[in-house]
Every structure is written in C-alpha cells, then in structure tokens.
Design an enzyme around this catalytic site. Structure first.
Site, mmCIF file in Angstrom:
data_model
loop_
_atom_site.group_PDB
_atom_site.id
_atom_site.type_symbol
_atom_site.label_atom_id
_atom_site.label_comp_id
_atom_site.label_asym_id
_atom_site.label_seq_id
_atom_site.Cartn_x
_atom_site.Cartn_y
_atom_site.Cartn_z
ATOM 1 N N GLY A 1 38.914 40.491 37.987
ATOM 2 C CA GLY A 1 39.823 40.257 39.106
ATOM 3 C C GLY A 1 41.087 41.077 38.969
ATOM 4 O O GLY A 1 42.141 40.556 38.568
ATOM 5 N N TYR A 2 40.986 42.334 39.280
ATOM 6 C CA TYR A 2 42.137 43.231 39.186
ATOM 7 C C TYR A 2 42.679 43.565 40.582
ATOM 8 O O TYR A 2 43.781 43.221 40.949
ATOM 9 C CB TYR A 2 41.742 44.530 38.463
ATOM 10 C CG TYR A 2 41.911 44.504 36.965
ATOM 11 C CD1 TYR A 2 41.644 43.371 36.215
ATOM 12 C CD2 TYR A 2 42.314 45.648 36.273
ATOM 13 C CE1 TYR A 2 41.783 43.359 34.836
ATOM 14 C CE2 TYR A 2 42.461 45.648 34.886
ATOM 15 C CZ TYR A 2 42.193 44.507 34.173
ATOM 16 O OH TYR A 2 42.336 44.522 32.822
ATOM 17 N N SER A 3 41.825 44.309 41.370
ATOM 18 C CA SER A 3 42.303 44.863 42.638
ATOM 19 C C SER A 3 42.642 43.778 43.650
ATOM 20 O O SER A 3 42.013 42.727 43.698
ATOM 21 C CB SER A 3 41.226 45.767 43.233
ATOM 22 O OG SER A 3 40.843 46.729 42.311
ATOM 23 N N SER B 1 33.551 43.117 41.690
ATOM 24 C CA SER B 1 32.108 43.336 41.537
ATOM 25 C C SER B 1 31.421 42.079 41.025
ATOM 26 O O SER B 1 31.848 41.498 40.030
ATOM 27 C CB SER B 1 31.832 44.480 40.561
ATOM 28 O OG SER B 1 32.358 45.673 41.066
ATOM 29 N N GLU C 1 36.989 50.140 30.183
ATOM 30 C CA GLU C 1 36.198 50.292 31.405
ATOM 31 C C GLU C 1 35.884 51.763 31.657
ATOM 32 O O GLU C 1 34.744 52.134 31.917
ATOM 33 C CB GLU C 1 36.952 49.718 32.613
ATOM 34 C CG GLU C 1 36.189 49.928 33.916
ATOM 35 C CD GLU C 1 36.843 49.265 35.128
ATOM 36 O OE1 GLU C 1 38.014 48.856 35.033
ATOM 37 O OE2 GLU C 1 36.158 49.168 36.167
#
Ligand SMILES: Cc1cc2nc3c(=O)[nH]c(=O)nc-3n(C[C@H](O)[C@H](O)[C@H](O)COP(=O)(O)OP(=O)(O)OC[C@H]3O[C@@H](n4cnc5c(N)ncnc54)[C@H](O)[C@@H]3O)c2cc1C
Lengths: 378, 404
Positions: B136-138, B170, B252
C-alpha cells in the site's frame, strides 16, 4: 568468465592509466597534429616498448610477457581515454596474434621478439573497399616458382603509413567473398613494387593506402597454411576488434567524464546546466550504455584468455556495442558543451573525430550485428 | 524430511541433489504455466496439487528464502550454499515454489527494521507462503511523488485509526495482509510518514479491482474507512517510515530487474528471431528476410546479452568487495527497456498473428505474446517510473544537482 582484475592486471592498468594521463594526454595528440607528425611518434613508441606494452600478448619464450588479452585491454582502454595515437592495436594485438596463431617456429622466433621490443611495427592489410569486409579479399597472389607475386590494392590501412612490416591478405584461390583461398603474406615496407600512400585522416592518427604491383615474396613469408589464412586471420581480427572496443570504451568514458564535469560547472539561467532534467536523463542513459558496454568488453577480453568457443560472438557484441556507445557519447559531448564544443580548441571535437575511426575500423555496428545474427543462426 | 546442511560444500551439493530428487514433484520440473503460478496465502487455490506439495516441502526447508535466518523459518544458508541450491534447482528446471511480495519486498525490509516480536510473527508465514502480502504505497495524488501521501493515521491511545485511499495496489483483493505507508504528521513531508502493517480482513478495508489494458485485473483501488490497527503493528519508529519505504523500494526494484517482470512472455513463447523466421521468412542464406527487423532483433539480443553480463559482473564485483551501487541503480531502467523491446519485437515478428485478443483463430502462444506486450508497458511505471529512476541515477550516481 572473469570480470574482476587480478593483481597483475590491476597493476598494469594503473601503469597504463598513469602513462596515458602523464605522457600521452590529449594535448600531446594536438602537438603531433599541429606539427604534421600524422600520429607518428618514435620517442613515444620507445617508451611504450620500455613499459613492455608491445609484448603483452607475446609469450615469454619469445621475449614477451604473455599476460593475455585482459591485460592488453587495460592498456587499450587507457590509450582510448586520451585518444592517443600508438601502433599497439595493429602491432601488439593483431600483428602479434597473426604470428602467434599462425606463424611457423622460424617466423615466431624471428618476429615476435622484435614486436615485443618495439623494434618493428606491423600493419595488417585486409580491406580493399570502403567498408570492413575481410572476406572480400581480391588482391591476387600468384604462385611463381618458389614464391608468390602479389597484385592488388589495400585501402585505409591503420598504421600503414609507418609500419615496418605488412601482413597482407591475398587470394591464392577462389574469389572475393569466400573464406577458403585467402592466404597471409609478410611484406616488408621496402619491398619492390609496394607503394605506400600516407593519408591525413580526420582523427590525426593517419593511415595509408597500399598498392601492390608485382610484389615478390618468398614461400617462407607465408603465415599459416596456403589457402587457409582465414583460420588465422579471423581470430586475430577478433582480438583486434575486442582491443579496439576496449579503446573505444576508454574514449567514451573520458568524453563522458568531461561532459559530466561541464554539467557541474557551466551555469545558464542562474542554474547549473546539470540540473536540467532533459540533460540529466540523457546523461543517465549514456551512463547505462557505458556500464552495459563495459561488461561486454570485459567478457570478450576474458573470453579470449579462457579460450572460450564463443569468442567470435563476444567480439562482435563488444565491437557493435562499443561503436554505438562512442557514437552516442561523442555526439552528446559536443551538444552538451554548446558552442565551445564546436571549437577546435576544445577536446570534444577530437573525441568525435576519433570515434568515427574507431567505429569504422574492423567493422562498425551494422557489420557486427549482421555477424552476430549469423552466428546465432538467423 | 528435515534437512541438516552439511558444512562441506561438496557434501552439501550432494545432499541438496538427493533431497530435490526425492521431493521435487515431476510436474514441478516442467515450464511454469501462467495459471499455475503460486502466490500463496489463504486464498490460494493450487490448480495443480503438486504445486501445493512443492510449496509445503520447500517452505518447510526454508528454501523459499534460503538466506534468511533459520530462527524465523528461513533456510539459514550462507551465500555459497544458497548459490549451490540455486544451481541445483536450475539444473532440474524446477519451478519457483512461491511468488511473493513478502519474499521480495516486505520480508527483507522487516528483517532490517522490524522488532524481534514482529519478525517472529510475520516472517515464518511468508517463508511458508501462508500469508500473502500487498503493497500500500501509491495514492491517487501520490505516485512518483510518493512522500506526498495523505492517508491519515491517528493515535487513538490503544490503537491506530486509518482513513484514506490507496491505488494501484497489486493483488489487494487476493492478499491477507498489507504493508502500508500512512501519514502520522501533516506538518512535515518525509518525516511525517510511518510504516504500518495490517490484516486485509479488518473492518473498513475495501479493495476494488481495476482492469489493465492487457485484460487482466491484478491491481485495485483500496479504501480505508475508520480502520483500527493494533499499536504493535507499527514497524520502526513513529514518523520514521520513509527510510523503511525507500529501502523496500530498493528491494522491489532489484527484484523487478532480476526478472520478476510481468509480460516477459511466459512459457511456450519463442524468441523473436524464431517468429521472424516463421512469419517473415528467410532468404537463401538463412537470414530473416526483413533486414531491418533482423537488425532490430539483433540489437535487442545484444542488449539482453549486455544486461546479463552486467548482472554477472556486478555479482562478481560484489563478491570481490567492490562498490556495486553504480550498476544496481541502472538495472531497473535497463530491464524495463529490455523487456519492452522484446515484447514489441515479438508482436511485430508475429505479424497479424500477434494482433489477436481471445478465442479461436489465434494460437495460444501468440495471444500470450500480445497480452504480454500490453502488460510490459507497466514495466517502466511499476516500482518507480523510468523517469524517476533516471533522476535517481543522475542525482545519486552521477552527482548532478537539483535546480537551486
Ligand atoms: C503494473 C503496476 C503495478 C503496480 N503495483 C503497485 C503496488 O502493488 N502498490 C503500489 O503502491 N503501487 C503500485 N503501482 C503504482 C506505481 O508505483 C505508480 O504508478 C508509479 O510510481 C507512478 O505513479 P503515478 O501512476 O501516480 O504516475 P505520476 O507520478 O503521476 O507520473 C506521470 C508521469 O510523469 C512522470 N513524472 C512524474 N514526476 C516526475 C519527475 N519528477 N521527473 C520526471 N518525470 C516525472 C512519470 O515518470 C510519468 O511518466 C503499480 C503500477 C503498475 C503499472
């Protein structure tokens, strides 16, 4: 495959880098150019010989140091950094390789020590057209009693304007385009019927056109088997291509470093030009290409020393990528420097001029892509 | 089935070989089919039962994460042993037992920044493929400028309270847990971010799939409404999450460039020169008849070779103790370019056979190549865009500065 230098190789690299920086800086090439020396410098040749650079590939039994291609590559990269003119590529790499790979015991004993000591320089004369096409040898070698008579012409022979000995590829059988039927002949520069036309080249390194009119050579001047010279010539050319790729890598690195420094000092609009993203991205892409090419050159150099069976493929990979790299970097070097890059007083033009010669010699990117595809069966 | 790794490397190799011989099921030694990829987690369906067996056995050994400490369920192998394991797995063409963001990204970061209790709690399940993680980044307003994220996290004494939205998450709809960047201080940008993990089943979490141009829908918009997260699920210090976030991005990027790309073509797809030979034809000397296409394919093959050699070089240089940050930072950019060029060439070489979508009339491998081509467009976006990567190279590696 080995990518990390041994202690010996590292030492040689340091020596070569220091020598290029201190003794053969770009200003030295300028002096040669402005003095009309056409890239020829007998004194420098002596110094290179003293350092043992001519004998790096020559085995110890023939008075060389036998350190191999990885070591030779370090020297070539160093000379590339300062775009220095030396006879090393033709003499110490290709010439020595032809003799090491194909010479008789007598030929080796006679010539290799002289190569290693810098006493003679060699130029390998193959191409007859304006593009590298080593199979297209048409120069004729006609059997004549105990020897051969050579007739033909060779174009743009690097170092040809000051070579003592030529290794001439000529046809004893078949026709242009075929590998079988090519033979190699040692021809001294004062042979009757040989004329050497010195060329003033864009890179100030010089070269020569050769014309051979009824040049007589004896049987013991044939290197390798008659008709089967290709078996010696091709691997020797591959070593030359790899060494030249190492040289071009050095030039690209130096031109890139110079450009990066300019980006960090030149100001416009109150900003360092290096802070403009359009330039930053182009610099980062050049850096990526440099690193990828460095891996290819290193793999090809060590591939020769390890006697791998994919040397031809690695040679074409290294030469094609190095040609593309130096083309890109030399163009961008001029562009990034703006107006000053267009002046003769600035070095960027010298790098671009040498770049085009590095690209063309021994096959440009198109030639080697085609060869790479063929070697890969398509 | 327990494995006691022998000290001696030759012995180790022999015992690895024996173990694999006995434990790697036959169908796990065939090319991986796209629909048999195992991502683990509680929703995993294991289309092929042998892939379940393979995961269980590899997970038990800790060999999905060979170099992680044994006390957290990892393999506990040293570098030399891990290399031997890789070589032996490759030799029998074994499928990867597990694909996992936990293995590639979260696990390595947690091992560095997590506390003992957290490592004990999360790592073993990652190794065994029991929990599936998402990233949960963007956020809608924070992509490349990730540190501009706004998802709000408040300290409610006995728990954290989260409100906000993530995007491009994703497999959020397939995941059990999320590692998430949240804002714990609005007054500062980078120093106001914290790193939090929580269960996707928590009340107030909702993941809605988004469809991609390639037709699949691997990522989601993820909404958080009054989500309550236990206090001990904060990783690292409060407001010090940005350091962890950046480190995780490094993991990543290197896992992406090491070949974790979507759109690589997958199994059954031939290299572009083979399709070119079949669909464009060859001249009398066996060359692909279209000289320009042939040249571009060759250029791509040379680029790939150069890329592979560079990976090899940086591995060797690292072993010799040299600085390799230089090459690592260009690899994500180069890998994206390489994969995209390949996918473009595949479609071009296939001609109109490469223009199918689904149904009959197009071969399976051709359809896969087409979908892969579309998917590959994400390579220069996911994990940081190529532009952002070039910025990083320019600034960190080449030392170029920002506008003043
Ligand atoms: C297949 C795929 C999977 C993903 N999976 C996840 C996931 O699991 N979890 C997750 O959190 N995120 C995920 N992402 C999101 C991804 O990290 C972001 O899409 C990416 O960081 C770009 O952000 P953005 O989409 O907001 O584009 P923007 O940041 O809006 O960028 C738009 C364009 O502007 C350019 N740009 C922006 N800033 C600059 C700058 N400073 N200099 C030059 N150019 C700039 C970009 O390069 C891009 O071309 C995924 C993305 C894709 C495509």
């Amino acid at each position: 495959m080995s990518f990390v230098l041994s202690e010996d190789q590292q030492m040689l690299r340091d020596t070569a880098m220091a020598f290029a920086r201190d003794e053969m800086p770009v200003t030295h090439l300028r002096e040669l150019r402005d003095g009309g020396a056409n890239g020829v410098d007998a004194e420098m040749r002596g110094k290179l010989a003293e350092l043992g650079f001519f004998g790096v590939l020559v085995p110890e039994e023939h008075d060389g140091v036998g350190l191999g291609m990885v070591a030779m590559g370090q020297i070539m990269e160093a000379q590339g950094r300062t775009i220095a003119a030396t006879p090393l590529l033709q003499t110490a790499v290709i010439g020595a390789s032809v003799l090491i790979l194909g010479g008789s015991e007598a030929q080796k004993a006679e010539w290799l020590p002289k190569i290693a000591s810098g006493e003679v320089t060699v130029a390998v004369a193959v191409d007859e057209g304006t593009h590298h096409a080593p199979l297209n040898v048409a120069t004729e070698a006609e059997r004549n009693g105990q020897g051969y008579t050579l007739n033909g012409a060779k174009r743009f022979v690097a170092d040809g304007h000051h070579a003592d000995i030529f290794i001439v590829a000529a046809r004893t059988f078949g026709e242009a385009g075929q590998a079988h039927g090519i033979s190699l002949f040692l021809v001294p520069n004062d042979a009757d019927g040989l004329s050497v036309q010195a060329l003033n080249t864009v890179d100030s390194h010089g070269a020569a056109h050769l014309t051979l009119e009824d040049v007589a050579v004896s049987e013991d001047h044939v290197v390798g088997a008659v008709d089967a010279g290709w078996e010696v010539l091709e691997p020797a050319l591959d070593r030359g291509r790899i060494a030249l790729a190492a040289e071009a890598l050095g030039s690209a690195q130096a031109a890139f470093d110079m450009t990066l420094e300019y980006m960090q000092t030149r100001k416009q609009f109150g900003q360092l030009i290096g802070s403009f993203q359009s330039l930053q991205h182009r610099a980062a892409k050049m850096f990526t290409e440099l690193e990828l090419t460095r891996s290819c050159v290193a793999a090809a150099l060590s591939g020769v020393d390890e006697n791998r069976n994919d040397v031809a493929e690695l040679a074409s990979l290294a030469k094609a990528r190095a040609s593309d790299l130096i083309h890109l970097v030399s163009n961008e070097t001029v562009q990034f420097h703006g107006g000053i890059g267009m002046t003769d007083a600035h070095d960027s033009g010298l790098y671009m001029k040498r770049a085009r010669v590095q690209e063309a010699l021994l096959g440009g990117a198109s030639y080697h892509r085609d060869r790479y595809a063929k070697l890969n069966g398509f | 089935m327990a494995f006691d790794a022998p000290e001696d490397l030759d012995e180790f190799r022999t015992s690895v070989r024996d173990w694999l011989e006995e434990n790697c099921p036959p169908s796990m030694r065939t090319p991986l089919k796209d629909d048999e990829i195992v991502w683990g987690g509680t929703r995993e369906k294991f289309k092929n039962p042998e892939s379940k067996l393979w995961l269980e056995r590899m997970g038990e050994q800790g060999w999905t994460a060979p170099e992680w400490p044994a006390k957290y369920g990892g393999g506990g192998l040293n570098k030399a042993q891990a290399r031997i394991l890789q070589q032996e797995l490759r030799k029998i063409r074994a499928r990867p037992a597990l694909f996992s963001f936990g293995l590639w990204m979260f696990g390595p970061a947690l091992l560095e920044f997590g506390n003992e209790e957290q490592k004990k709690r999360y790592i073993p399940d990652i190794v065994k493929g029991k929990t599936r993680w998402c990233q949960g980044y963007s956020e809608p307003g924070a992509g490349s400028d990730l540190a501009g994220l706004q998802t709000k996290c408040e300290d409610k004494g006995d728990h954290w309270l989260i409100n906000g939205q993530k995007v491009w998450t994703s497999y959020a709809d397939q995941a059990d847990w999320i590692f998430c960047l949240v804002r714990t201080d609005k007054t500062v940008k980078h120093e106001g971010i914290s790193f939090l993990v929580f269960d996707m089943e928590t009340e107030g979490v909702e993941a809605r799939p988004i469809k991609l141009i390639s037709g699949s829908s691997p990522f989601c918009e993820t909404f958080f409404t009054d989500v309550k997260v236990p206090k001990d699920q904060l990783v690292g210090e409060l407001n010090a999450g940005w350091t962890i976030a950046k480190r995780l991005l490094q993991f990543e990027r290197s896992s992406i460039s090491a070949g974790g790309f979507g759109g690589t073509g997958g199994s059954g797809i031939l290299p572009p020169q083979e399709y070119a030979k079949q669909h464009v034809g060859v001249d009398e000397s066996g060359r692909v008849a279209d000289g320009d296409l042939r040249a571009r394919i060759t250029e791509h093959l040379m680029y790939s070779k150069a890329f592979g050699l560079t990976v090899q070089r940086s591995t060797e240089e690292a072993k010799a103790g040299q600085e390799v940050g230089h090459t690592a930072s260009i690899m994500k950019y180069a890998a994206a370019k390489m994969n995209q060029d390949k996918c473009e060439l595949l479609v071009e070489a296939l001609g109109t056979d490469g223009l199918g979508w689904d149904g009959d009339g197009f071969a399976d491998d051709a359809k896969k190549a087409t979908r892969g081509w579309l998917r590959s467009k994400g390579n220069s976006i996911e994990g940081g865009t190529s532009e952002i990567n070039l910025n990083v190279v320019a600034k960190r590696v080449l030392g170029l500065r920002e506008h003043q």
